[in-house]
Design a protein around this motif. Structure first.
Motif, short mmCIF file in Angstrom:
data_model
loop_
_atom_site.label_atom_id
_atom_site.label_comp_id
_atom_site.label_asym_id
_atom_site.label_seq_id
_atom_site.Cartn_x
_atom_site.Cartn_y
_atom_site.Cartn_z
N UNK A 1 12.68 -1.38 -13.09
CA UNK A 1 12.01 -2.60 -13.53
C UNK A 1 10.56 -2.68 -13.11
N UNK A 2 10.02 -1.63 -12.49
CA UNK A 2 8.62 -1.61 -12.07
C UNK A 2 7.72 -1.59 -13.30
N UNK A 3 6.72 -2.47 -13.29
CA UNK A 3 5.75 -2.53 -14.39
C UNK A 3 4.36 -2.22 -13.83
N UNK A 4 3.68 -1.28 -14.44
CA UNK A 4 2.34 -0.88 -14.02
C UNK A 4 1.44 -0.93 -15.24
N UNK A 5 0.27 -1.51 -15.08
CA UNK A 5 -0.68 -1.51 -16.19
C UNK A 5 -2.06 -1.07 -15.71
N UNK A 6 -2.82 -0.50 -16.61
CA UNK A 6 -4.18 -0.06 -16.29
C UNK A 6 -5.04 -0.27 -17.52
N UNK B 1 -2.83 7.95 -17.89
CA UNK B 1 -2.76 8.87 -16.76
C UNK B 1 -2.84 8.13 -15.43
N UNK B 2 -3.73 7.15 -15.34
CA UNK B 2 -3.88 6.40 -14.09
C UNK B 2 -2.65 5.53 -13.84
N UNK B 3 -2.10 4.93 -14.90
CA UNK B 3 -0.91 4.10 -14.74
C UNK B 3 0.27 4.95 -14.26
N UNK B 4 0.39 6.17 -14.78
CA UNK B 4 1.45 7.06 -14.34
C UNK B 4 1.28 7.45 -12.87
N UNK B 5 0.02 7.61 -12.44
CA UNK B 5 -0.24 7.92 -11.03
C UNK B 5 0.21 6.78 -10.13
N UNK B 6 -0.09 5.55 -10.55
CA UNK B 6 0.32 4.39 -9.75
C UNK B 6 1.85 4.29 -9.72
N UNK B 7 2.48 4.49 -10.87
CA UNK B 7 3.95 4.46 -10.92
C UNK B 7 4.53 5.54 -10.01
N UNK B 8 3.94 6.73 -10.06
CA UNK B 8 4.37 7.83 -9.21
C UNK B 8 4.31 7.44 -7.73
N UNK C 1 0.84 -1.19 0.00
CA UNK C 1 0.00 0.00 0.00
C UNK C 1 0.88 1.25 0.00
N UNK C 2 0.49 2.22 -0.81
CA UNK C 2 1.26 3.46 -0.93
C UNK C 2 0.32 4.65 -0.84
N UNK C 3 0.77 5.76 -0.23
CA UNK C 3 -0.02 6.98 -0.32
C UNK C 3 0.05 7.51 -1.74
N UNK C 4 -1.07 7.95 -2.26
CA UNK C 4 -1.08 8.48 -3.62
C UNK C 4 -0.79 9.97 -3.57
N UNK C 5 0.34 10.41 -4.10
CA UNK C 5 0.70 11.83 -4.00
C UNK C 5 -0.30 12.72 -4.73
N UNK C 6 -0.64 13.85 -4.10
CA UNK C 6 -1.52 14.82 -4.76
C UNK C 6 -0.72 15.69 -5.72
N UNK C 7 0.54 15.88 -5.41
CA UNK C 7 1.41 16.68 -6.25
C UNK C 7 2.64 15.85 -6.60
N UNK D 1 7.49 6.99 -5.26
CA UNK D 1 7.52 7.82 -4.06
C UNK D 1 7.74 6.95 -2.82
N UNK D 2 7.04 5.81 -2.76
CA UNK D 2 7.20 4.91 -1.62
C UNK D 2 8.62 4.39 -1.52
#
Length: 356
Positions: free
Chosen positions: A250-255, A266-273, A204-210, A277-278
């Motif tokens: 090597x992190x892979x994120x898909x949406x 956009x959502x995949x980039x948010x998850x990667x972000x 679980x990660x906090x989702x950054x607002x900025x 960050x974590x």
């Protein structure tokens, strides 16, 4: 905290109150939400300071009048006993807060040891968190999932958001959920009725607002493909699903659950972000303290944080020795008992560190 620091907090609270009264501030919803959360965070502190100041003034007046009236002497005793309680309350409110307590979250649930049974349990955990979010009026959205053959999940990513500007958001409640969740039950695949143990992992990660971690576009490989439904069937005639690979880590994120490729990207980039960050936070914390407890990155039954025992209808959290026999209710989203126990233990630990 010294008196000058307290005066600074009182002044900040007054300034925030003025800003939030300005209609122009609310034209920028993100800024208004940020200011509102900080205001909500400081309001209990301000109330506690005023309550303590009032009690101290009343005590001084009561002691002055005590020699003339026995009732004032009794009142002075009551106030003298109450002031330490108010001081303790203020001390607790002034404890350093987790800066992400008001944040929304990204959660990943992964099957681990136990094959199909682990994947089925990952599905149970997903439903548990979705129902908990529903109870709290939060918006939960599955961003990506990999189904298993029997209807469970090998991997599922979801976001959980609140529209509230409260100081305590989704992260403040769910931040202790990261780790290995162990299940003990008779699997659907077991013909002899034997109890098996398997495990699923939660990250679980906090989702950054900025944006706090800059992502170099040259570090990304972006692939598009067709969204798929249960059984792998295509549910879209266009290549709208997006898979982003962050080459340095090597992190892979898909949406694939949004309607368009742009939205999925956009959502995949948010998850990667959120994930980057974590990682950055963990690396910084590790440098500062080797005692930092990080989330479990491997789904190993020996590294469990919690056990779900179906035959006994029991849930046990091994970090705080919490035990309850309402597993059926917990899986239906009634998580507040165990989450309250974790929050209380965390608060007591921080108080002990402050006094030590």
């Amino acid at each position: 905290m010294d008196s000058s620091s307290l005066k600074g907090l009182l002044a900040e609270h007054a300034e925030l109150e003025q800003q939030l009264a300005d209609p122009a501030v609310h034209a920028d919803q993100a800024r208004a939400r940020k200011l509102g959360r900080r205001y909500a965070e400081l309001t209990p502190v301000v109330r506690a300071v005023h309550e303590l100041d009032t009690a101290r003034d009343d005590l001084a007046a009561a002691r002055e009048m005590a020699s003339e009236d026995a009732e004032f002497a009794a009142e002075a005793e009551e106030l003298a006993a109450r002031i330490p309680e108010l001081e303790s309350k203020l001390t607790e409110l002034l404890l350093p807060r987790d800066p992400y307590d008001g944040s929304d979250v990204v959660m990943e649930i992964k099957s681990g040891e136990g094959g199909e049974e682990s994947a089925l349990f990952a599905g149970d955990l997903l439903r548990m968190y979705l129902r908990y979010a529903e109870r709290h009026g939060w918006k939960a959205e599955v961003l990506d999932s990999v189904d298993s053959d029997l209807g469970g999940f090998k991997d599922v990513t979801l976001s959980i958001k609140t529209k509230s500007a409260d100081v305590d958001g989704v992260w403040s409640r769910l931040k202790f959920e990261g780790g290995v969740h162990r299940v003990q039950r008779v699997p659907a695949t077991e013909s002899q009725g034997r109890i098996h143990t398997s495990a699923s992992g939660v990250l679980i990660y906090p989702e950054p607002e900025e944006v706090e971690v800059e992502i170099d576009p040259n570090d990304l490989r972006i692939d598009v493909f067709r969204s798929s439904g249960p059984g792998g069937q295509s549910v879209n005639t266009t290549d709208s699903a997006v898979r982003i690979t962050h080459l340095p880590t090597g992190i892979v994120v898909s949406c694939q659950n949004e309607k368009s490729q742009i939205q999925n990207r956009a959502r995949a980039l948010q998850v990667l972000q959120a994930r980057l960050q974590a990682i950055a936070e963990e690396e910084a914390a590790a440098k500062a303290s080797d005692a930092r407890k990080s989330q479990v990155r491997t789904v190993d039954r020996s590294e469990r944080i919690r056990t779900y025992n179906f035959p006994e209808n029991r849930i046990s959290d091994h970090r705080v020795n919490y035990k309850a026999y309402n597993l059926d209710q917990v899986l239906d989203g009634d998580l507040d008992g165990v989450l309250d126990a974790l929050a209380t233990a965390d608060r007591e630990e921080r108080l002990a560190a402050q006094s030590g």
